[in-house]
Structures are given as C-alpha cells and as structure tokens.
Write a protein that holds these residues in place. Structure first.
Motif, mmCIF file in Angstrom:
data_model
loop_
_atom_site.group_PDB
_atom_site.id
_atom_site.type_symbol
_atom_site.label_atom_id
_atom_site.label_comp_id
_atom_site.label_asym_id
_atom_site.label_seq_id
_atom_site.Cartn_x
_atom_site.Cartn_y
_atom_site.Cartn_z
ATOM 1 N N ASP A 143 0.822 -1.215 0.000
ATOM 2 C CA ASP A 143 0.000 0.000 0.000
ATOM 3 C C ASP A 143 0.855 1.264 0.000
ATOM 4 N N LEU A 144 2.047 1.160 0.619
ATOM 5 C CA LEU A 144 2.963 2.301 0.658
ATOM 6 C C LEU A 144 3.794 2.421 -0.610
ATOM 7 N N GLN A 145 3.540 1.528 -1.562
ATOM 8 C CA GLN A 145 4.286 1.498 -2.830
ATOM 9 C C GLN A 145 5.755 1.133 -2.631
ATOM 10 N N GLU A 146 6.053 0.483 -1.515
ATOM 11 C CA GLU A 146 7.398 -0.060 -1.284
ATOM 12 C C GLU A 146 7.390 -1.495 -1.805
ATOM 13 N N LYS A 147 7.409 -1.632 -3.126
ATOM 14 C CA LYS A 147 7.170 -2.920 -3.768
ATOM 15 C C LYS A 147 8.221 -3.969 -3.422
ATOM 16 N N GLU A 148 9.487 -3.577 -3.400
ATOM 17 C CA GLU A 148 10.541 -4.552 -3.119
ATOM 18 C C GLU A 148 10.445 -5.084 -1.692
ATOM 19 N N VAL A 149 10.162 -4.190 -0.747
ATOM 20 C CA VAL A 149 10.014 -4.605 0.652
ATOM 21 C C VAL A 149 8.809 -5.520 0.774
ATOM 22 N N SER A 150 7.725 -5.166 0.113
ATOM 23 C CA SER A 150 6.520 -5.984 0.129
ATOM 24 C C SER A 150 6.799 -7.387 -0.399
ATOM 25 N N LYS A 151 7.536 -7.466 -1.507
ATOM 26 C CA LYS A 151 7.869 -8.762 -2.101
ATOM 27 C C LYS A 151 8.765 -9.588 -1.184
ATOM 28 N N ASN A 152 9.641 -8.916 -0.465
ATOM 29 C CA ASN A 152 10.517 -9.637 0.461
ATOM 30 C C ASN A 152 9.721 -10.343 1.553
ATOM 31 N N TYR A 153 8.745 -9.644 2.131
ATOM 32 C CA TYR A 153 7.922 -10.265 3.173
ATOM 33 C C TYR A 153 7.039 -11.359 2.587
ATOM 34 N N ALA A 154 6.524 -11.127 1.387
ATOM 35 C CA ALA A 154 5.723 -12.155 0.729
ATOM 36 C C ALA A 154 6.565 -13.387 0.425
#
Length: 211
Positions: A143-154
């Motif tokens: 949601d914060l558009q921090e796509k790389e961080v989001s993908k890391n947690y996923a």
C-alpha cells in the motif's frame, strides 16, 4: 520447604509460593531439587496469563523464567513441559501484539502497526500468528508502494507457508509484480528467510529418527 511452597501454590497464594521458592534457592543452591524450585516459581506467573487483549506482564515473567531454566539446567526433568509452555506463551504474546497492530491499522497509524508487526517477526517467529503478521507486512508495504520490501515479506511467507491462506492473500496482493509466470518458485530469487518454526520441526524429526 518445597512441599510448603507447593501447598501454597495449590491454594493460589502465589506470593507465598514465590517467597518460599526464593528462600529455597538461596539456602540450597546445590540441591538436586533446585530446578523444581525454579519451575514452581515460573508456574506462579504462567497460571496467571490472560487472554491476548489483556496485560501480558505475567506472560513475559513466566517466559523469562522458563527460558532461564532451559539455559541453566539443560536436559532437566521438566524440559518437555517447559518447551510446551514456552510455545503457549510465545503464541499468547504474539497474538496480543498482532491484536494491537491491527488496532493501529484500523486507526491508520501505520508506524505504530509496523512496530508491533516487526516485533512479532523478530521475537515470535515460531508463533501461530507469524503467517498473518507476514501478510500484514506485505500489505502495508504494498500500500505504501514499497514494492521490493513488500515482495521480500511475501517471499518469506511463500517460502515457509506456501499452503497458507495468508500466502494466498499476499500473492493476490502482489500478483501484478511479475510473479504470475512461476507461482511456485518466484520467491526463491529473493533469498527468503527460513523461520525458526520450520527449523524446529526438522530438528524434532531428526531426534525421532535417532531415537
């Protein structure tokens, strides 16, 4: 002394139980029953743990004392029971923090939510709340558009809990980020973390094989 402490424990006079247990440890530090004195002391806090939405002071106290016993007296008589109780406490504390994190999410306080979510990931990775925690971390950063961080947690979620409903939810969140072509293996390139929970399972299997 220990019998008297146990009687007070049965009567739910936990302050008296602790006082007697402490005196026993003070006067008989080399006793073969010193482990039981520590165990009884820890149990006075364990029996007072509350539901996740209450104060977790007693849960933290019990957890500290049980961990001390495992470290100070390895292979003791109560080890299996203590490990089980530590898992219960771990789940209790993580559930409480996740409840708080979701409260902050509802209030749009993302920074507050992240503090608790990252605390769970760092300190309660073997708890039953870890899957949902990783989902919310994925969602917040997406949601914060921090796509790389989001993908890391996923990726951590996919690597450890590929059959989880929370992974399915996370995958649906990031399915527009070039992961559609190979759902089963997309996360490998992110070098995801293998959580302690899975390591413990493997260690238990190895012990069973040896036995």
């Amino acid at each position: 002394m220990l019998l008297a402490a146990y009687i007070h424990f049965l009567k739910k006079d936990y302050e008296k139980t602790r006082a007697i247990a402490e005196n026993y440890k003070k006067y008989y530090p080399g006793s073969k029953d010193i482990v039981y004195a520590n165990y009884l002391d820890a149990m006075t806090y364990f029996v007072l743990i509350k539901k996740p939405n209450y104060s977790q002071k007693n849960a933290n106290e019990a957890l500290d004392r049980f961990r001390f016993i495992l470290n100070a007296y390895p292979n003791n008589l109560y080890e299996i029971d203590i490990i089980t109780k530590i898992q219960i406490l771990d789940n209790n504390l993580a559930a409480n923090k996740l409840t708080t994190a979701k409260f902050y999410i509802d209030k749009k306080n993302i920074n507050g939510a992240l503090i608790y979510l990252k605390d769970i990931l760092e300190n309660h990775s073997s708890s039953i709340s870890i899957e949902e925690t990783l989902y919310y971390l994925t969602k917040i950063y997406n949601d914060l558009q921090e796509k790389e961080v989001s993908k890391n947690y996923a990726a951590i979620l996919a690597y450890n809990f590929s059959d989880s409903i929370w992974y399915e939810k996370s995958y649906n969140l990031i399915n527009d980020i070039e992961v559609n072509e190979d759902k089963d293996n997309w996360y490998i390139r992110f070098n995801p973390i293998k959580l302690l929970l899975n390591n413990q399972k493997e260690e238990n299997l190895e012990v069973q094989k040896i036995n």
